[in-house]
Motif scaffolding. Structure first.
Motif, PDB file in Angstrom:
ATOM      1  N   LEU A   1      -4.680   4.936  -7.712  1.00 45.57           N
ATOM      2  CA  LEU A   1      -5.461   5.205  -6.505  1.00 45.57           C
ATOM      3  C   LEU A   1      -6.470   4.084  -6.242  1.00 45.57           C
ATOM      4  O   LEU A   1      -6.695   3.692  -5.092  1.00 45.57           O
ATOM      5  N   ILE A   2      -7.048   3.539  -7.299  1.00 42.46           N
ATOM      6  CA  ILE A   2      -7.982   2.418  -7.136  1.00 42.46           C
ATOM      7  C   ILE A   2      -7.250   1.204  -6.563  1.00 42.46           C
ATOM      8  O   ILE A   2      -7.744   0.539  -5.644  1.00 42.46           O
ATOM      9  N   VAL A   3      -6.047   0.918  -7.051  1.00 46.06           N
ATOM     10  CA  VAL A   3      -5.251  -0.196  -6.509  1.00 46.06           C
ATOM     11  C   VAL A   3      -4.946   0.050  -5.030  1.00 46.06           C
ATOM     12  O   VAL A   3      -5.036  -0.862  -4.199  1.00 46.06           O
TER      13      VAL A   3
ATOM     14  N   LEU B   1       2.630   9.670  -9.951  1.00 48.40           N
ATOM     15  CA  LEU B   1       1.833   9.745 -11.182  1.00 48.40           C
ATOM     16  C   LEU B   1       0.901  10.960 -11.173  1.00 48.40           C
ATOM     17  O   LEU B   1       0.679  11.590 -12.211  1.00 48.40           O
ATOM     18  N   ALA B   2       0.363  11.291 -10.009  1.00 45.53           N
ATOM     19  CA  ALA B   2      -0.550  12.440  -9.932  1.00 45.53           C
ATOM     20  C   ALA B   2       0.194  13.741 -10.196  1.00 45.53           C
ATOM     21  O   ALA B   2      -0.344  14.662 -10.823  1.00 45.53           O
ATOM     22  N   LEU B   3       1.404  13.828  -9.697  1.00 42.79           N
ATOM     23  CA  LEU B   3       2.185  15.039  -9.946  1.00 42.79           C
ATOM     24  C   LEU B   3       2.696  15.094 -11.390  1.00 42.79           C
ATOM     25  O   LEU B   3       2.777  16.178 -11.977  1.00 42.79           O
ATOM     26  N   ALA B   4       3.094  13.949 -11.945  1.00 40.52           N
ATOM     27  CA  ALA B   4       3.666  13.922 -13.294  1.00 40.52           C
ATOM     28  C   ALA B   4       2.607  14.118 -14.378  1.00 40.52           C
ATOM     29  O   ALA B   4       2.856  14.817 -15.357  1.00 40.52           O
ATOM     30  N   LEU B   5       1.479  13.510 -14.176  1.00 39.52           N
ATOM     31  CA  LEU B   5       0.431  13.570 -15.206  1.00 39.52           C
ATOM     32  C   LEU B   5      -0.909  13.810 -14.523  1.00 39.52           C
ATOM     33  O   LEU B   5      -1.207  13.244 -13.500  1.00 39.52           O
ATOM     34  N   VAL B   6      -1.669  14.620 -15.095  1.00 36.52           N
ATOM     35  CA  VAL B   6      -3.037  14.791 -14.602  1.00 36.52           C
ATOM     36  C   VAL B   6      -3.924  14.027 -15.582  1.00 36.52           C
ATOM     37  O   VAL B   6      -4.711  14.604 -16.317  1.00 36.52           O
TER      38      VAL B   6
ATOM     39  N   ILE C   1       2.853   5.894  -2.926  1.00 37.18           N
ATOM     40  CA  ILE C   1       3.974   6.698  -3.428  1.00 37.18           C
ATOM     41  C   ILE C   1       3.903   6.801  -4.954  1.00 37.18           C
ATOM     42  O   ILE C   1       4.061   7.891  -5.526  1.00 37.18           O
ATOM     43  N   ALA C   2       3.643   5.647  -5.589  1.00 38.77           N
ATOM     44  CA  ALA C   2       3.512   5.661  -7.055  1.00 38.77           C
ATOM     45  C   ALA C   2       2.332   6.538  -7.471  1.00 38.77           C
ATOM     46  O   ALA C   2       2.404   7.258  -8.481  1.00 38.77           O
TER      47      ALA C   2
ATOM     48  N   LEU D   1       0.834  -1.199   0.000  1.00 36.33           N
ATOM     49  CA  LEU D   1       0.000   0.000   0.000  1.00 36.33           C
ATOM     50  C   LEU D   1       0.871   1.251   0.000  1.00 36.33           C
ATOM     51  O   LEU D   1       0.608   2.199  -0.760  1.00 36.33           O
ATOM     52  N   LEU D   2       1.888   1.255   0.803  1.00 36.75           N
ATOM     53  CA  LEU D   2       2.778   2.412   0.849  1.00 36.75           C
ATOM     54  C   LEU D   2       3.442   2.638  -0.513  1.00 36.75           C
ATOM     55  O   LEU D   2       3.493   3.776  -1.008  1.00 36.75           O
ATOM     56  N   GLY D   3       3.921   1.549  -1.117  1.00 35.50           N
ATOM     57  CA  GLY D   3       4.538   1.678  -2.446  1.00 35.50           C
ATOM     58  C   GLY D   3       3.551   2.190  -3.482  1.00 35.50           C
ATOM     59  O   GLY D   3       3.886   3.028  -4.325  1.00 35.50           O
TER      60      GLY D   3
END
Length: 134
Positions: A84-86, A71-76, A66-67, A61-63
């Motif tokens: 986020l679903i995972v 991803l949220a910062l790199a791409l919207v 972080i991912a 979950l932590l990994g």
């Protein structure tokens, strides 16, 4: 002196059997305590194993979180939503494992019934006990 009658002989027989019956009762109570302690140890073990499994899944979950942040910062884009679903699914797994572990810990921490029963039996043998068995 006359020979004891059948009534007197059965009384003497009962008195003679009393130590064996008390010994059997104590042995049975000890066996019941052993069985209850084994049951409690099993549930504590299961609970501890499930907590360890939840911690293991928590690492994933932590990994994933972080991912997700990366991803949220790199791409919207929808990629972060998938991550986020995972994360949500992993969180759900952790909550289920912790819930089952808590249930097993509760089962393992219930008071021993046989110890109370043994105390009542000993009090009754001594003549100091309350003869009302709830």
């Amino acid at each position: 002196m006359t020979a004891p009658s059948n009534d007197e002989r059965s009384l003497f027989t009962l008195i003679g059997e009393l130590p064996d019956r008390v010994s059997d009762l104590v042995r049975a109570e000890i066996d019941q305590v052993k069985a209850e302690l084994s049951y409690k140890a099993k549930h504590f073990g299961i609970g501890a194993g499930l907590i360890a499994a939840a911690a293991f899944v928590g690492i994933f979950l932590l990994g994933t979180l972080i991912a997700t942040g990366i991803l949220a910062l790199a791409l919207v884009l929808p990629a972060w939503a998938a991550a986020l679903i995972v994360s949500g699914v992993l969180l759900l797994i952790i909550l289920i494992l912790v819930g089952i572990a808590a249930l097993n810990f509760r089962r393992g921490s219930e008071p021993l019934e046989s110890i109370e029963s043994l105390r009542r039996d000993l009090d009754m043998v001594k003549g100091t006990g309350d003869y009302d068995r709830d």
